[in-house]
Design a protein around this motif. Structure first.
Motif, PDB file in Angstrom:
ATOM      1  N   MET A 112       6.716  13.498  27.769  1.00  0.00           N
ATOM      2  CA  MET A 112       6.255  12.818  26.554  1.00  0.00           C
ATOM      3  C   MET A 112       7.422  12.580  25.593  1.00  0.00           C
ATOM      4  O   MET A 112       7.511  11.541  24.947  1.00  0.00           O
ATOM      5  CB  MET A 112       5.168  13.640  25.854  1.00  0.00           C
ATOM      6  CG  MET A 112       3.859  13.664  26.582  1.00  0.00           C
ATOM      7  SD  MET A 112       3.214  11.999  26.817  1.00  0.00           S
ATOM      8  CE  MET A 112       2.835  12.052  28.535  1.00  0.00           C
ATOM      9  N   GLU A 135       0.776   8.635  28.851  1.00  0.00           N
ATOM     10  CA  GLU A 135       0.194   9.721  28.069  1.00  0.00           C
ATOM     11  C   GLU A 135      -1.223  10.028  28.545  1.00  0.00           C
ATOM     12  O   GLU A 135      -1.601  11.191  28.688  1.00  0.00           O
ATOM     13  CB  GLU A 135       0.203   9.369  26.586  1.00  0.00           C
ATOM     14  CG  GLU A 135       1.585   9.412  25.973  1.00  0.00           C
ATOM     15  CD  GLU A 135       1.628   8.878  24.553  1.00  0.00           C
ATOM     16  OE1 GLU A 135       0.610   8.361  24.049  1.00  0.00           O
ATOM     17  OE2 GLU A 135       2.703   8.985  23.941  1.00  0.00           O
ATOM     18  N   LYS A 139      -2.447  13.511  30.309  1.00  0.00           N
ATOM     19  CA  LYS A 139      -3.578  14.231  29.737  1.00  0.00           C
ATOM     20  C   LYS A 139      -4.634  14.477  30.807  1.00  0.00           C
ATOM     21  O   LYS A 139      -5.177  15.568  30.916  1.00  0.00           O
ATOM     22  CB  LYS A 139      -4.157  13.432  28.576  1.00  0.00           C
ATOM     23  CG  LYS A 139      -5.352  14.071  27.930  1.00  0.00           C
ATOM     24  CD  LYS A 139      -5.869  13.180  26.829  1.00  0.00           C
ATOM     25  CE  LYS A 139      -7.238  13.607  26.416  1.00  0.00           C
ATOM     26  NZ  LYS A 139      -7.895  12.632  25.579  1.00  0.00           N
TER      27      LYS A 139
END
Length: 182
Positions: A112, A135, A139
């Motif tokens: 990230m 992202e 996740k």
């Protein structure tokens, strides 16, 4: 210990009900799982004996998720865990698992960070879309293991992962369209 690092104290009464001492209400296993997913540490104590039951309840949360088909742990890993309880390897397994998850969290943080640090690819058309997809992918793959809540965790838990998948598909289609115009 500061208030942020202090674990949320949950007391188990003789009736097996779980009581959140912070909000002064009863909670379920799913509530506790939500606290953990949002990055909060919890400690579950038996009110009568004072025994720490945290490990027992965390294992129960994992078992419930696995039994509902939300399988994260492959059968081979579960089999190896069972075997490790019967061998001398039990002293090594906890450290190995802790180190593995720490490496996973660090890798996620670095990935990230690399996306947010100024780099030459940032000028590329569609980079922001790719960053958002990465992202979302991280996740989804880690299930929020970073220890810090994602900005839309509350929303995504309400809407479900099918909305996330639809969003990623639409973003991918938009990116493909932009690339074909180049």
């Amino acid at each position: 210990m500061t208030e942020k690092t202090k674990p949320l104290l949950i007391k188990r009464y003789a009736s097996r009900r779980l009581y959140n001492t912070e909000s002064s209400d009863y909670v379920t296993l799913e509530d506790i799982a939500g606290f953990i997913r949002s990055g909060r540490e919890v400690q579950i104590i038996d009110l009568k004996s004072g025994d720490d039951l945290t490990r027992q309840y965390l294992l129960q949360i994992i078992a419930e998720h696995e039994s509902r088909g939300e399988s994260v742990l492959p059968v081979e890993v579960l089999t190896d865990l069972v075997r490790s309880y019967a061998t001398q390897a039990t002293s090594v397994v906890p450290q190995f698992l802790a180190a593995s998850f720490e490496m996973l969290r660090d890798g996620q943080s670095k990935a990230m960070e690399n996306l947010t640090v100024v780099n030459p690819m940032a000028a590329m058309p569609g980079f922001e879309i790719m960053k958002a997809q990465q992202e979302a992918f991280m996740k989804a793959m880690t299930g929020g293991l970073s220890g810090s809540p994602a900005p839309n965790d509350a929303e995504s838990s309400k809407t479900g992962s099918s909305d996330d998948l639809s969003y990623i598909k639409s973003q991918l289609a938009a990116l493909q369209e932009k690339l074909s115009k180049l």
